[in-house]
Design a protein around this motif. Structure first.
Motif, mmCIF file in Angstrom:
data_model
loop_
_atom_site.group_PDB
_atom_site.id
_atom_site.type_symbol
_atom_site.label_atom_id
_atom_site.label_comp_id
_atom_site.label_asym_id
_atom_site.label_seq_id
_atom_site.Cartn_x
_atom_site.Cartn_y
_atom_site.Cartn_z
ATOM 1 N N GLY A 129 -8.256 30.703 0.503
ATOM 2 C CA GLY A 129 -8.738 30.667 -0.866
ATOM 3 C C GLY A 129 -8.500 29.315 -1.508
ATOM 4 O O GLY A 129 -7.375 28.802 -1.472
ATOM 5 N N VAL A 130 -9.573 28.742 -2.062
ATOM 6 C CA VAL A 130 -9.462 27.454 -2.754
ATOM 7 C C VAL A 130 -8.568 27.587 -3.983
ATOM 8 O O VAL A 130 -7.763 26.703 -4.287
ATOM 9 N N PHE A 131 -8.705 28.734 -4.679
ATOM 10 C CA PHE A 131 -7.939 28.969 -5.904
ATOM 11 C C PHE A 131 -6.843 30.003 -5.659
ATOM 12 O O PHE A 131 -6.569 30.858 -6.501
ATOM 13 N N HIS A 132 -6.246 29.883 -4.494
ATOM 14 C CA HIS A 132 -5.124 30.723 -4.078
ATOM 15 C C HIS A 132 -3.915 29.801 -3.890
ATOM 16 O O HIS A 132 -4.046 28.577 -3.960
ATOM 17 N N ALA A 133 -2.742 30.383 -3.668
ATOM 18 C CA ALA A 133 -1.567 29.564 -3.351
ATOM 19 C C ALA A 133 -1.892 28.669 -2.153
ATOM 20 O O ALA A 133 -2.340 29.154 -1.112
ATOM 21 N N HIS A 134 -1.671 27.388 -2.289
ATOM 22 C CA HIS A 134 -2.000 26.455 -1.217
ATOM 23 C C HIS A 134 -0.984 26.571 -0.071
ATOM 24 O O HIS A 134 0.142 27.057 -0.269
ATOM 25 N N PRO A 135 -1.376 26.154 1.128
ATOM 26 C CA PRO A 135 -0.557 26.417 2.326
ATOM 27 C C PRO A 135 0.892 25.970 2.237
ATOM 28 O O PRO A 135 1.773 26.615 2.816
ATOM 29 N N GLU A 136 1.165 24.895 1.510
ATOM 30 C CA GLU A 136 2.546 24.407 1.434
ATOM 31 C C GLU A 136 3.471 25.382 0.717
ATOM 32 O O GLU A 136 4.695 25.255 0.798
ATOM 33 N N TYR A 137 2.874 26.380 0.025
ATOM 34 C CA TYR A 137 3.681 27.367 -0.699
ATOM 35 C C TYR A 137 3.703 28.739 -0.019
ATOM 36 O O TYR A 137 4.306 29.673 -0.548
ATOM 37 N N HIS A 138 3.049 28.860 1.139
ATOM 38 C CA HIS A 138 2.916 30.175 1.778
ATOM 39 C C HIS A 138 4.247 30.735 2.282
ATOM 40 O O HIS A 138 4.375 31.949 2.452
ATOM 41 N N SER A 139 5.222 29.881 2.521
ATOM 42 C CA SER A 139 6.528 30.419 2.929
ATOM 43 C C SER A 139 7.157 31.224 1.797
ATOM 44 O O SER A 139 7.959 32.129 2.035
ATOM 45 N N ILE A 140 6.751 30.933 0.567
ATOM 46 C CA ILE A 140 7.249 31.649 -0.605
ATOM 47 C C ILE A 140 6.305 32.778 -1.002
ATOM 48 O O ILE A 140 6.734 33.898 -1.283
ATOM 49 N N LYS A 141 5.006 32.503 -1.019
ATOM 50 C CA LYS A 141 4.043 33.502 -1.466
ATOM 51 C C LYS A 141 2.689 33.270 -0.806
ATOM 52 O O LYS A 141 2.005 32.295 -1.107
ATOM 53 N N LYS A 142 2.332 34.172 0.120
ATOM 54 C CA LYS A 142 1.009 34.102 0.737
ATOM 55 C C LYS A 142 0.130 35.259 0.301
ATOM 56 O O LYS A 142 -1.080 35.214 0.442
ATOM 57 N N GLU A 143 0.732 36.314 -0.244
ATOM 58 C CA GLU A 143 -0.029 37.474 -0.695
ATOM 59 C C GLU A 143 -0.991 37.097 -1.815
ATOM 60 O O GLU A 143 -0.872 36.046 -2.437
ATOM 61 N N SER A 144 -1.941 37.987 -2.079
ATOM 62 C CA SER A 144 -2.869 37.780 -3.189
ATOM 63 C C SER A 144 -2.112 37.534 -4.491
ATOM 64 O O SER A 144 -1.087 38.161 -4.746
ATOM 65 N N ILE A 145 -2.631 36.615 -5.289
ATOM 66 C CA ILE A 145 -2.091 36.392 -6.629
ATOM 67 C C ILE A 145 -2.911 37.283 -7.558
ATOM 68 O O ILE A 145 -3.992 36.921 -8.009
ATOM 69 N N GLY A 146 -2.395 38.472 -7.803
ATOM 70 C CA GLY A 146 -3.132 39.465 -8.560
ATOM 71 C C GLY A 146 -2.826 39.426 -10.038
ATOM 72 O O GLY A 146 -2.279 38.450 -10.572
ATOM 73 N N LEU A 147 -3.168 40.511 -10.712
ATOM 74 C CA LEU A 147 -3.052 40.608 -12.158
ATOM 75 C C LEU A 147 -1.652 40.304 -12.674
ATOM 76 O O LEU A 147 -1.489 39.603 -13.669
ATOM 77 N N ILE A 148 -0.634 40.825 -12.003
ATOM 78 C CA ILE A 148 0.730 40.687 -12.521
ATOM 79 C C ILE A 148 1.218 39.247 -12.374
ATOM 80 O O ILE A 148 1.772 38.662 -13.313
ATOM 81 N N GLU A 149 1.020 38.653 -11.199
ATOM 82 C CA GLU A 149 1.411 37.237 -11.028
ATOM 83 C C GLU A 149 0.617 36.330 -11.952
ATOM 84 O O GLU A 149 1.144 35.352 -12.478
ATOM 85 N N ALA A 150 -0.674 36.622 -12.119
ATOM 86 C CA ALA A 150 -1.512 35.796 -12.992
ATOM 87 C C ALA A 150 -1.013 35.817 -14.430
ATOM 88 O O ALA A 150 -1.334 34.930 -15.220
ATOM 89 N N GLN A 151 -0.191 36.845 -14.769
ATOM 90 C CA GLN A 151 0.413 36.928 -16.104
ATOM 91 C C GLN A 151 1.846 36.397 -16.123
ATOM 92 O O GLN A 151 2.563 36.578 -17.108
ATOM 93 N N GLY A 152 2.258 35.750 -15.011
ATOM 94 C CA GLY A 152 3.529 35.042 -15.016
ATOM 95 C C GLY A 152 4.726 35.790 -14.487
ATOM 96 O O GLY A 152 5.842 35.283 -14.544
ATOM 97 N N LEU A 153 4.513 37.004 -13.942
ATOM 98 C CA LEU A 153 5.603 37.739 -13.299
ATOM 99 C C LEU A 153 5.340 37.715 -11.797
ATOM 100 O O LEU A 153 4.432 38.385 -11.311
#
Length: 453
Positions: free
Chosen positions: A340-364
């Motif tokens: 995903g172009v507008f997903h967590a970029h690969p350098e951050y996948h060790s921390i978060k590779k799952e979908s950035i859904g509604l809850i994360e998009a709101q800062g949690l």
């Protein structure tokens, strides 16, 4: 477990679960039979408490009675506590999850009970499980279904948009009183004008809760896209606390308070005490975004792989009226960014590779449980001034940045420095999800969508 334990359970059920004294002996015998059935651990607990709980119809009736007599907040409070008492909501486990606020305004949790979810195609299939007559894991037919660990699940009926829906709490909630509003009809996730009406219906009934809808697309939506549902609950999330940084005007309703949010993602906030104004503005914004193309920014509305633009609307009700935040999302991929172009970029996948859904998009941010041990090891390497071992190479960015923070002398211990690093990474992930990287580009789209400065 002996007869004394069973007697204690029935006394607990009388006090906490509404068990009638006349039914106590019957339920004790049913519990004894369950204990002799060979079930172990969590399955045994769910089966026992499912047997001791009110029937679904009784739960519905009690909720409706409290709602009528004492209001919606008392009704949801009763239901949440009931689901904690009957062990469906694993609050004792949830309370052990690490959670902290960061200097940049985000909230980070490490959910040690939730499996890491990395397969977006499974979401499209409804995250279904073989067996049973329910079509997916959130269908109401799951209530009491042992194969899916739903023996003690209890839901209550609500009406949204004149249609039957139901409300339940998440067993491993991400925030306070985390619940799910689910369409009684098994139809795919969608966001249209009716969705916006439904969200406002919800906060009219439950003004003490927020409610929102995941984008109905893979990689930017939730874990169940095959069944229409919303998520909400009793917590003020970081997005709700953000302020408008640039006011804009809707050409049809120039007097309505609309603006670009001061947020790492791309978010438009609409505030009004009139439902029709909120719905009209948000729906025109939705339609404009779903059809918007801009190759220069990497935005493609639709191609041979289907639609790529969607919104995630989320609503709260304040003393001033409705407040709807419309988050612009895109799930487009590229050769450089196959996840995903507008997903967590690969350098951050060790921390978060799952979908950035509604809850994360709101800062949690809900980070995977594996991180508790993995990051603890990284902290140890930093304190002992050891190089990062090869098997931890995916954490090289985290190691280098946390080490620099720790050695700066700003933080008293390495764990605090690590928390600050996680906050920084999650903020950068939100920036990755922003479909417009600067306000000038966003304003060009908003002009097309019927807004002006």
């Amino acid at each position: 477990m002996g007869f004394k334990d069973i007697a204690n359970l029935t006394e607990y059920a009388k006090a906490k679960l509404g068990l009638k004294p006349r039914d106590a002996d019957y339920k004790a015998n049913r519990v004894l039979e369950i204990m002799e059935s060979g079930l172990e651990g969590a399955e045994l607990e769910d089966a026992v408490y499912g047997e001791l709980s009110l029937l679904p119809s009784e739960t519905d009736e009690r909720f409706a009675q409290i709602f009528r007599e004492s209001g919606s907040k008392a009704a949801t409070g009763w239901l949440y506590n009931y689901c904690v008492n009957n062990k469906y909501v694993k609050k004792d486990v949830l309370d052990k999850n690490p959670r902290f606020d960061t200097a940049n305004g985000l909230t980070i949790t490490i959910n040690k009970t939730k499996p890491e979810f990395r397969d977006p195609k499974k979401a499209k299939a409804g995250n279904s499980v073989d067996g049973g007559f329910a079509k997916c894991v959130i269908c109401r037919e799951n209530e009491g279904f042992g194969t899916r660990n739903k023996r003690n699940l209890r839901t209550v009926s609500i009406t949204l948009g004149g249609k039957p829906w139901f409300w339940q709490y998440s067993p491993y909630g991400y925030f306070n009183e985390h619940g799910i509003a689910v369409n009684c009809e098994h139809i795919p996730m969608r966001i249209d004008r009716q969705t916006l009406c439904n969200l406002l219906d919800f906060v009219d009934k439950f003004p003490h809760y927020f409610i929102g809808c995941n984008a109905p697309l893979e990689r930017i939506g939730g874990s169940v896209l095959a069944h229409d549902h919303y998520q909400g609950g009793g917590e003020i999330l970081p997005l709700h606390r953000a302020k408008i940084k640039t006011k804009i005007k809707d050409r049809k309703y120039p007097y309505v308070n609309v603006g670009i949010l001061d947020w790492a993602g791309t978010v438009i906030r609409i505030k009004s005490d009139k439902r029709n104004e909120i719905i009209d503005i948000a729906d025109r914004l939705r339609e404009a975004w779903e059809g918007y193309n801009n190759a220069e920014y990497g935005i493609i509305a639709e191609d041979e792989n289907g639609a790529h633009n969607a919104i995630s609307p989320t609503v709260i009700k304040t003393v001033h009226g409705y407040e709807m935040n419309v988050i612009l999302r895109s799930n487009i991929t590229s050769e450089k960014y196959p996840d995903g172009v507008f997903h967590a970029h690969p350098e951050y996948h060790s921390i978060k590779k799952e979908s950035i859904g509604l809850i994360e998009a709101q800062g949690l941010f809900i980070l995977p449980g594996r991180l508790e041990d993995e990051l603890s090891a990284v902290e140890k390497f930093i304190v002992e001034n050891q190089p990062l071992p090869e098997e931890y190479s995916q954490f090289s960015l985290v190691y280098n940045e946390t080490k620099a923070l720790y050695e700066s002398g700003k933080y008293s211990d390495v764990h605090t420095a690590m928390q600050e690093e996680l906050g920084s990474i999650c903020y950068r992930i939100l920036e990755n999800t922003a479909v417009f990287k600067n306000e000038e580009n966003l304003m060009r789209f908003l002009e097309v969508a019927g807004f002006e400065i």
